[in-house]
Design a protein around this motif. Structure first.
Motif, short mmCIF file in Angstrom:
data_model
loop_
_atom_site.label_atom_id
_atom_site.label_comp_id
_atom_site.label_asym_id
_atom_site.label_seq_id
_atom_site.Cartn_x
_atom_site.Cartn_y
_atom_site.Cartn_z
N CYS A 175 55.28 16.25 35.50
CA CYS A 175 54.34 15.65 34.53
C CYS A 175 53.02 16.41 34.46
O CYS A 175 52.21 16.35 35.39
CB CYS A 175 54.10 14.19 34.87
N LEU A 176 52.81 17.09 33.34
CA LEU A 176 51.57 17.85 33.15
C LEU A 176 50.36 16.94 33.01
O LEU A 176 49.33 17.15 33.65
CB LEU A 176 51.71 18.74 31.92
N VAL A 177 50.48 15.90 32.20
CA VAL A 177 49.30 15.07 31.91
C VAL A 177 48.85 14.28 33.14
O VAL A 177 47.67 13.99 33.29
CB VAL A 177 49.57 14.13 30.71
N ALA A 178 49.77 13.96 34.04
CA ALA A 178 49.39 13.26 35.27
C ALA A 178 48.43 14.09 36.10
O ALA A 178 47.59 13.55 36.83
CB ALA A 178 50.62 12.91 36.10
N ILE A 179 48.54 15.41 35.99
CA ILE A 179 47.65 16.32 36.70
C ILE A 179 46.38 16.56 35.89
O ILE A 179 45.25 16.40 36.37
CB ILE A 179 48.34 17.67 36.97
N MET A 180 46.55 16.92 34.63
CA MET A 180 45.39 17.32 33.82
C MET A 180 44.46 16.18 33.46
O MET A 180 43.30 16.40 33.10
CB MET A 180 45.87 18.04 32.55
N ALA A 181 44.95 14.94 33.55
CA ALA A 181 44.10 13.78 33.22
C ALA A 181 43.18 13.39 34.38
O ALA A 181 42.32 12.54 34.20
CB ALA A 181 44.95 12.58 32.83
N MET A 182 43.35 14.01 35.54
CA MET A 182 42.56 13.62 36.70
C MET A 182 41.20 14.32 36.72
O MET A 182 40.18 13.73 36.47
CB MET A 182 43.35 13.90 37.98
N MET A 234 54.89 24.51 43.18
CA MET A 234 54.10 24.70 41.97
C MET A 234 54.00 23.38 41.21
O MET A 234 54.57 22.37 41.62
CB MET A 234 54.75 25.77 41.09
N THR A 235 53.25 23.40 40.13
CA THR A 235 53.16 22.24 39.23
C THR A 235 53.39 22.72 37.80
O THR A 235 53.11 23.88 37.47
CB THR A 235 51.77 21.57 39.30
N SER A 236 53.88 21.83 36.96
CA SER A 236 54.05 22.20 35.55
C SER A 236 52.70 22.45 34.90
O SER A 236 52.58 23.29 34.00
CB SER A 236 54.82 21.11 34.81
N ALA A 237 51.67 21.73 35.33
CA ALA A 237 50.32 21.94 34.79
C ALA A 237 49.84 23.35 35.10
O ALA A 237 49.33 24.06 34.22
CB ALA A 237 49.36 20.90 35.36
N VAL A 257 53.95 34.92 16.54
CA VAL A 257 53.16 34.94 17.78
C VAL A 257 53.99 34.27 18.87
O VAL A 257 54.90 33.49 18.57
CB VAL A 257 51.80 34.20 17.62
N PRO A 258 53.70 34.55 20.15
CA PRO A 258 54.45 33.89 21.22
C PRO A 258 54.35 32.37 21.14
O PRO A 258 53.27 31.82 20.91
CB PRO A 258 53.78 34.42 22.49
N VAL A 259 55.48 31.71 21.31
CA VAL A 259 55.54 30.25 21.33
C VAL A 259 56.13 29.82 22.67
O VAL A 259 57.17 30.32 23.08
CB VAL A 259 56.41 29.72 20.16
N VAL A 260 55.43 28.91 23.33
CA VAL A 260 55.87 28.42 24.64
C VAL A 260 55.87 26.90 24.65
O VAL A 260 55.44 26.25 23.70
CB VAL A 260 54.95 28.94 25.78
N SER A 261 56.36 26.36 25.73
CA SER A 261 56.22 24.94 26.03
C SER A 261 55.94 24.85 27.52
O SER A 261 56.07 25.85 28.25
CB SER A 261 57.51 24.18 25.69
N THR A 262 55.58 23.67 27.99
CA THR A 262 55.38 23.53 29.43
C THR A 262 56.68 23.75 30.18
O THR A 262 56.70 24.32 31.28
CB THR A 262 54.79 22.14 29.76
N ALA A 263 57.82 23.35 29.59
CA ALA A 263 59.11 23.59 30.23
C ALA A 263 59.42 25.08 30.30
O ALA A 263 59.93 25.58 31.31
CB ALA A 263 60.21 22.85 29.48
#
Length: 241
Positions: free
Chosen positions: A63-70, A96-99, A199-205
């Motif tokens: 969970c990215l937002v669980a990290i970035m929201a802190m 590692m973390t997804s964030a 342009v490069p396109v990514v996702s957190t996954a």
């Protein structure tokens, strides 16, 4: 995490000899709100200990937002805490973390200016944007879908993103984050949108898969998963395996 990352690893198995197993331990969360995210984060140490029993080679939060929201830079703290638990339980996995993976994936691309899509409520999305910008990457434009139910996020048709992205101003960006959330599926749309935008396109996954392969010392190649997993972007010296 439990669908798209294994899908990418399976796709890689079709063109490379390495074979993978995928293990998960779950942290409970239903509504994507700060209170539940904080509760979920506290379950991470238990999950790390459980995964350590499998003697995995690389371990990541989802969970990215669980990290970035802190708070800014929090992914580094979490990685250290989880690594300590893994070591205490006899596991030498790279942790590692997804964030952190999203930040590092954009750094590998050399992206300084991005646009992104996210499923979160607006206040949480604003925290994600601030977190990314605190890492030195400008978020030129963003859209959020304001979906509070975590299951609904996971059930969203990934091909809808090919239309959603047209609402973003992508002029002058170095990369597009098609899904800033691991839970919101995007893999089937990544290559299509990248080919269209140029342009490069990514996702957190995608970024999480890339960093997993880096940590394993494997060539970062997955078919039809965008530039970051094309093999064209070597690992920068500051991002060691």
């Amino acid at each position: 995490m439990e669908t798209e990352i294994p899908a990418m690893l399976r796709a890689r198995e079709a063109i490379r000899p390495e074979r993978f197993t995928f293990h998960s331990s779950r942290m409970r969360m239903h509504k994507v709100v700060r209170e539940e995210l904080e509760t979920m984060n506290r379950q991470g140490l238990r999950c790390a200990a459980e995964l350590a029993d499998a003697r995995v080679d690389v371990m990541s939060t989802a969970c990215l937002v669980a990290i970035m929201a802190m708070r800014p830079g929090y992914h580094r703290e979490v990685e250290q805490e989880l690594q300590q638990v893994a070591r205490e339980n006899g596991c030498d996995a790279r942790v590692m973390t997804s964030a952190g993976a999203l930040i590092e994936g954009l750094q590998i691309l050399g992206a300084k200016r991005v646009a992104l899509l996210a499923p979160y409520m607006r206040p949480l999305t604003e925290l994600v944007v601030q977190y990314i910008e605190n890492e030195g990457i400008e978020v030129a434009d963003w859209r959020c879908f304001e979906i509070p139910d975590n299951l609904e996020v996971g059930r969203r048709d990934p091909l809808r993103l090919a239309e959603d992205v047209t609402a973003l101003n992508t002029a002058g960006v170095d990369a597009v984050v098609l899904s800033a959330c691991v839970q919101m599926p995007s893999f089937p749309a990544i290559q299509t949108v990248e080919d269209r935008l140029g342009v490069p396109v990514v996702s957190t996954a995608v970024c999480t898969t890339r960093r997993m392969l880096d940590h394993l010392g494997l060539e970062a190649v997955v078919p039809n998963a965008g530039a970051l997993l094309s093999g064209r972007y070597p690992l920068p010296s500051q991002l060691t395996r």
